[in-house]
Write a protein that holds these residues in place. Sequence first.
Motif, mmCIF file in Angstrom:
data_model
loop_
_atom_site.group_PDB
_atom_site.id
_atom_site.type_symbol
_atom_site.label_atom_id
_atom_site.label_comp_id
_atom_site.label_asym_id
_atom_site.label_seq_id
_atom_site.Cartn_x
_atom_site.Cartn_y
_atom_site.Cartn_z
ATOM 1 N N VAL A 21 9.980 -42.344 -7.933
ATOM 2 C CA VAL A 21 11.482 -42.003 -8.112
ATOM 3 C C VAL A 21 11.696 -41.345 -9.744
ATOM 4 O O VAL A 21 12.447 -40.608 -9.741
ATOM 5 N N ILE A 22 11.001 -42.134 -10.752
ATOM 6 C CA ILE A 22 11.225 -41.508 -11.980
ATOM 7 C C ILE A 22 10.897 -40.200 -12.314
ATOM 8 O O ILE A 22 11.377 -39.316 -12.518
ATOM 9 N N SER A 23 9.791 -40.093 -11.573
ATOM 10 C CA SER A 23 8.961 -38.908 -11.753
ATOM 11 C C SER A 23 9.739 -37.698 -11.010
ATOM 12 O O SER A 23 9.940 -36.682 -11.589
ATOM 13 N N ILE A 24 10.021 -38.074 -9.881
ATOM 14 C CA ILE A 24 11.088 -36.937 -9.015
ATOM 15 C C ILE A 24 12.387 -36.720 -9.954
ATOM 16 O O ILE A 24 12.753 -35.756 -9.776
ATOM 17 N N ALA A 25 12.909 -37.741 -10.162
ATOM 18 C CA ALA A 25 14.335 -37.502 -11.187
ATOM 19 C C ALA A 25 14.020 -36.876 -12.164
ATOM 20 O O ALA A 25 15.046 -36.019 -12.521
ATOM 21 N N LEU A 26 13.169 -37.026 -13.191
ATOM 22 C CA LEU A 26 13.013 -36.281 -14.395
ATOM 23 C C LEU A 26 12.708 -34.819 -14.039
ATOM 24 O O LEU A 26 13.361 -33.932 -14.677
ATOM 25 N N VAL A 27 11.852 -34.611 -13.022
ATOM 26 C CA VAL A 27 11.334 -33.132 -12.685
ATOM 27 C C VAL A 27 12.727 -32.565 -12.252
ATOM 28 O O VAL A 27 12.937 -31.350 -12.755
ATOM 29 N N LEU A 28 13.292 -32.937 -11.199
ATOM 30 C CA LEU A 28 14.496 -32.344 -10.750
ATOM 31 C C LEU A 28 15.593 -32.104 -11.697
ATOM 32 O O LEU A 28 16.237 -31.018 -11.626
ATOM 33 N N PHE A 29 15.637 -33.098 -12.592
ATOM 34 C CA PHE A 29 16.698 -32.924 -13.697
ATOM 35 C C PHE A 29 16.567 -31.766 -14.621
ATOM 36 O O PHE A 29 17.292 -31.185 -14.914
ATOM 37 N N LEU A 30 15.351 -31.730 -15.210
ATOM 38 C CA LEU A 30 14.763 -30.668 -15.821
ATOM 39 C C LEU A 30 14.956 -29.373 -15.238
ATOM 40 O O LEU A 30 15.552 -28.286 -15.681
ATOM 41 N N LEU A 31 14.619 -29.297 -13.880
ATOM 42 C CA LEU A 31 14.845 -28.018 -13.071
ATOM 43 C C LEU A 31 16.291 -27.719 -12.729
ATOM 44 O O LEU A 31 16.643 -26.571 -13.123
ATOM 45 N N GLY A 32 16.992 -28.598 -12.859
ATOM 46 C CA GLY A 32 18.553 -28.607 -12.675
ATOM 47 C C GLY A 32 19.036 -28.080 -13.829
ATOM 48 O O GLY A 32 20.076 -26.965 -13.654
ATOM 49 N N CYS A 33 18.680 -28.539 -14.888
ATOM 50 C CA CYS A 33 19.225 -28.016 -16.501
ATOM 51 C C CYS A 33 18.854 -26.594 -16.365
ATOM 52 O O CYS A 33 19.536 -25.773 -16.961
ATOM 53 N N LEU A 34 17.625 -26.327 -15.804
ATOM 54 C CA LEU A 34 17.260 -24.692 -16.280
ATOM 55 C C LEU A 34 18.020 -24.019 -15.061
ATOM 56 O O LEU A 34 18.576 -22.810 -15.516
ATOM 57 N N GLY A 35 18.430 -24.725 -13.873
ATOM 58 C CA GLY A 35 19.293 -23.661 -13.068
ATOM 59 C C GLY A 35 20.663 -23.809 -13.527
ATOM 60 O O GLY A 35 21.327 -22.409 -13.536
ATOM 61 N N LEU A 36 21.218 -24.683 -14.396
ATOM 62 C CA LEU A 36 22.273 -24.573 -15.175
ATOM 63 C C LEU A 36 22.336 -23.340 -15.979
ATOM 64 O O LEU A 36 23.581 -22.586 -16.236
ATOM 65 N N LEU A 37 21.275 -23.318 -16.716
ATOM 66 C CA LEU A 37 21.084 -22.314 -17.702
ATOM 67 C C LEU A 37 21.116 -20.791 -16.941
ATOM 68 O O LEU A 37 21.888 -20.062 -17.610
ATOM 69 N N VAL A 38 20.463 -20.679 -16.221
ATOM 70 C CA VAL A 38 20.349 -19.550 -15.301
ATOM 71 C C VAL A 38 21.675 -19.079 -14.655
ATOM 72 O O VAL A 38 21.795 -17.848 -15.082
ATOM 73 N N ILE A 39 22.452 -20.042 -14.277
ATOM 74 C CA ILE A 39 23.809 -19.685 -13.696
ATOM 75 C C ILE A 39 24.775 -19.313 -14.665
ATOM 76 O O ILE A 39 25.426 -17.995 -14.764
ATOM 77 N N ASN A 40 24.595 -19.929 -15.957
ATOM 78 C CA ASN A 40 25.526 -19.848 -17.078
ATOM 79 C C ASN A 40 25.167 -18.686 -18.177
ATOM 80 O O ASN A 40 25.658 -18.502 -19.037
ATOM 81 N N SER A 41 23.906 -18.066 -17.844
ATOM 82 C CA SER A 41 23.398 -17.189 -18.755
ATOM 83 C C SER A 41 24.120 -16.099 -19.161
ATOM 84 O O SER A 41 24.187 -15.525 -20.240
ATOM 85 N N LYS A 42 24.619 -15.231 -18.170
ATOM 86 C CA LYS A 42 25.569 -14.241 -18.124
ATOM 87 C C LYS A 42 26.720 -14.629 -18.950
ATOM 88 O O LYS A 42 27.336 -13.625 -19.758
ATOM 89 N N LYS A 43 27.488 -15.703 -18.476
ATOM 90 C CA LYS A 43 28.547 -15.990 -19.161
ATOM 91 C C LYS A 43 28.327 -16.188 -20.533
ATOM 92 O O LYS A 43 29.096 -15.727 -21.401
ATOM 93 N N VAL A 44 27.168 -17.073 -20.975
ATOM 94 C CA VAL A 44 27.044 -17.094 -22.589
ATOM 95 C C VAL A 44 26.789 -15.585 -23.110
ATOM 96 O O VAL A 44 27.565 -15.590 -24.034
#
Length: 292
Positions: A21-44
């Motif tokens: 569970v910890i492995s899945i959560a950490l990997v998905l969390f980092l992947l999600g944060c990267l996704g947030l960066l991609v979504i908001n990169s144009k706005k930044v």
Amino acid sequence: MATSFDKYQKRKLISSYISVVISIALVLFLLGCLGLLVINSKKVADHFKEQVVMTIYLNDTAKDVEVKQLEKSLIMADYSKKAVYVSKEEAAELMKADTGEDFMDFVGYNPLKNSIDVYLKADFVTTEKLSEISESLSDKNFIEEIRYDNDLVELMNDNVKKISLWVLIISGLFTLIAVLLINSSIRLAVYSKRFIIKTMQMVGATKRFIRRPFVWQSVKLGIIGAVIALIGMAVVLYYLDITFIELRLLENTVLIAALFVGIFLLGILITWLSTFIATQRFLNLKTDQLYY
């Protein structure tokens, strides 16, 4: 003795589940944060572009009505985010505040010009667009000069392109790494039960029957890990939104919701697929191959 062994096995099983569970959560969390960066990169990027100012310096002979008409037209222009009139007196005060000295004490008069600062929309902050805007305004005889930092604009656009490319490359690599890491954790969990799988197979259980509880258990772990990751992403997003209010990160509600749903489904999909492949592998092995 049996009770102690059962407790030991139970603790070992729980420890294995927690690590997955910890492995899945950490990997998905980092992947999600990267996704947030991609979504908001144009706005930044747009936010920084819109800090570029085109300054229009006016002749001292310019009439008030001409200046007001120009200011009004600039405010209404498609390329303008806002236009601010700065008198020579205000410019002198700003320079005095920046330098800490009153230059008029040395010069004896105010050599600065009345001006209008035009803050452009991000789509128009390019060398070509700025040149076109400058040419369209320069034919007015009461405008003395138009200035903007062309080198900064070129550097900013080049960096935005490079950063966008690298973000996409890193996103792809990180997605692959995420899949491999989660797959590895699931395979280790299934590997520890390979003898149970083979025993069930030897007593006549079908592959589908054997595989079902393992897949369902892994999917549940994937759901728990994904929920933990989503909670972490929500906390990060909320913190960034209140820290950088001007970016208005929560405006893209549809894309953010799609990202959250995507991360949740990805956690389920990867765990289901990894467990299916891992159990299938051990189901196809011969008994003597389980020891290698």
